[in-house]
Motif scaffolding. Structure first.
Motif, mmCIF file in Angstrom:
data_model
loop_
_atom_site.group_PDB
_atom_site.id
_atom_site.type_symbol
_atom_site.label_atom_id
_atom_site.label_comp_id
_atom_site.label_asym_id
_atom_site.label_seq_id
_atom_site.Cartn_x
_atom_site.Cartn_y
_atom_site.Cartn_z
ATOM 1 N N MET A 75 0.892 -1.248 -0.040
ATOM 2 C CA MET A 75 0.060 -0.132 0.212
ATOM 3 C C MET A 75 0.869 1.357 0.169
ATOM 4 O O MET A 75 0.825 2.047 0.852
ATOM 5 C CB MET A 75 -0.918 0.048 1.221
ATOM 6 C CG MET A 75 -1.950 -1.258 1.150
ATOM 7 S SD MET A 75 -2.741 -1.250 2.738
ATOM 8 C CE MET A 75 -4.058 -0.084 2.509
ATOM 9 N N PRO A 76 1.721 1.349 -1.209
ATOM 10 C CA PRO A 76 2.665 2.649 -1.009
ATOM 11 C C PRO A 76 1.845 3.915 -1.148
ATOM 12 O O PRO A 76 2.340 4.826 -0.555
ATOM 13 C CB PRO A 76 3.412 2.560 -2.284
ATOM 14 C CG PRO A 76 2.681 1.462 -3.132
ATOM 15 C CD PRO A 76 1.844 0.543 -2.294
ATOM 16 N N GLU A 77 0.626 3.864 -1.561
ATOM 17 C CA GLU A 77 -0.194 5.236 -1.699
ATOM 18 C C GLU A 77 -0.588 5.592 -0.364
ATOM 19 O O GLU A 77 -0.753 6.845 0.029
ATOM 20 C CB GLU A 77 -1.424 4.879 -2.500
ATOM 21 C CG GLU A 77 -2.410 3.898 -2.204
ATOM 22 C CD GLU A 77 -2.200 2.238 -2.191
ATOM 23 O OE1 GLU A 77 -2.978 1.836 -1.794
ATOM 24 O OE2 GLU A 77 -1.098 2.006 -2.614
ATOM 25 N N ILE A 78 -0.566 4.743 0.481
ATOM 26 C CA ILE A 78 -0.906 5.133 1.957
ATOM 27 C C ILE A 78 0.313 5.647 2.698
ATOM 28 O O ILE A 78 0.250 6.925 3.325
ATOM 29 C CB ILE A 78 -1.518 3.854 2.734
ATOM 30 C CG1 ILE A 78 -2.668 3.498 2.073
ATOM 31 C CG2 ILE A 78 -1.783 4.392 4.045
ATOM 32 C CD1 ILE A 78 -3.876 4.495 1.814
ATOM 33 N N ALA A 79 1.443 5.399 2.180
ATOM 34 C CA ALA A 79 2.641 5.633 2.972
ATOM 35 C C ALA A 79 2.964 6.951 2.218
ATOM 36 O O ALA A 79 3.525 8.007 3.033
ATOM 37 C CB ALA A 79 3.784 4.826 2.448
ATOM 38 N N ASP A 80 2.603 7.167 0.999
ATOM 39 C CA ASP A 80 3.013 8.361 0.474
ATOM 40 C C ASP A 80 1.792 9.740 0.794
ATOM 41 O O ASP A 80 1.931 10.601 0.265
ATOM 42 C CB ASP A 80 2.913 8.213 -1.149
ATOM 43 C CG ASP A 80 4.151 7.418 -1.368
ATOM 44 O OD1 ASP A 80 5.216 7.592 -0.745
ATOM 45 O OD2 ASP A 80 4.039 6.754 -2.646
ATOM 46 N N ASP A 81 0.596 9.185 1.421
ATOM 47 C CA ASP A 81 -0.360 10.218 1.380
ATOM 48 C C ASP A 81 0.114 11.295 2.500
ATOM 49 O O ASP A 81 0.924 11.204 3.325
ATOM 50 C CB ASP A 81 -1.543 9.297 2.284
ATOM 51 C CG ASP A 81 -2.734 10.192 2.326
ATOM 52 O OD1 ASP A 81 -3.176 10.859 1.046
ATOM 53 O OD2 ASP A 81 -3.230 10.277 3.539
ATOM 54 N N ASP A 82 -0.502 12.613 2.175
ATOM 55 C CA ASP A 82 -0.028 13.575 2.919
ATOM 56 C C ASP A 82 -0.383 13.476 4.553
ATOM 57 O O ASP A 82 -1.481 12.905 4.740
ATOM 58 C CB ASP A 82 -0.514 14.967 2.498
ATOM 59 C CG ASP A 82 0.125 15.261 0.941
ATOM 60 O OD1 ASP A 82 1.228 15.026 0.769
ATOM 61 O OD2 ASP A 82 -0.652 16.020 0.359
ATOM 62 N N PRO A 83 0.310 14.098 5.411
ATOM 63 C CA PRO A 83 -0.148 13.865 6.783
ATOM 64 C C PRO A 83 -1.309 14.719 7.017
ATOM 65 O O PRO A 83 -1.528 15.962 6.279
ATOM 66 C CB PRO A 83 1.043 14.349 7.490
ATOM 67 C CG PRO A 83 1.745 15.414 6.632
ATOM 68 C CD PRO A 83 1.637 14.664 5.245
ATOM 69 N N MET A 84 -2.122 14.506 8.166
ATOM 70 C CA MET A 84 -3.125 15.701 8.491
ATOM 71 C C MET A 84 -2.647 16.950 8.420
ATOM 72 O O MET A 84 -1.535 17.307 9.161
ATOM 73 C CB MET A 84 -3.444 15.291 9.884
ATOM 74 C CG MET A 84 -4.860 15.825 10.559
ATOM 75 S SD MET A 84 -5.152 15.498 12.397
ATOM 76 C CE MET A 84 -6.698 15.239 12.098
#
Length: 158
Positions: free
Chosen positions: A30-39
């Motif tokens: 799930m690299p897209e989750i790792a790459d998601d911007d933080p809050m």
């Protein structure tokens, strides 16, 4: 572990914790989750943010919460990977008090829904309007395989 309210000046550091805690998602495809911007900082400022701090009073984990419908919703809970597997997430949840707690998380990621189930959270089959809005927003960002969960007050981990 000492738990206290976060200071706004710490929010950028909390974003770094969130980014670091997302890295393990790469190992489950799930690299897209790792790459998601933080809050975003503005969203964090609208929440009640609790931090777990080390002996130097530096945050190593946080939980950002706000009321959603009839519960306190955990928008984000992150533990610095260097401090993982020490029960800090459970301590943050316990520090939220004896209340109805909700969160959304990934159903099949071991440190997500299965972890929260071990803490007493149960999957919700019917969503309140506010929780449905959160789930829809997450889906619009490509977050699939999510589940909404509830922890009743008498089940808060000790």
């Amino acid at each position: 572990m000492k738990i206290r309210h976060a200071f706004p000046a710490e929010f950028r550091h909390l974003q770094q914790i969130e980014v670091a805690s997302g890295e393990p998602f790469r190992s489950v495809g799930m690299p897209e989750i790792a790459d998601d911007d933080p809050m975003p900082l503005a969203a964090m400022a609208e929440c009640d943010v609790l931090v777990a701090v080390n002996d130097d009073d530096v945050p190593v984990a946080f939980a950002a919460v706000s009321p959603v419908d009839d519960a306190l919703h955990i928008h984000q809970i992150s533990v610095d990977p260097k401090w993982a597997r020490q029960g800090i997430g459970a301590q943050l949840i316990a520090a939220l008090g004896d209340r109805r707690l909700t969160l959304t998380t990934f159903r099949d990621v071991p440190w997500n829904a299965p972890y929260y189930a071990r803490l007493g959270f149960v999957e919700l089959t019917e969503l309140t309007p506010g929780l449905a809005e959160i789930v829809d927003e997450e889906a619009s960002r490509g977050f699939t395989g999510r589940v909404a969960m509830l922890l009743l007050p008498q089940q808060v981990p000790a």
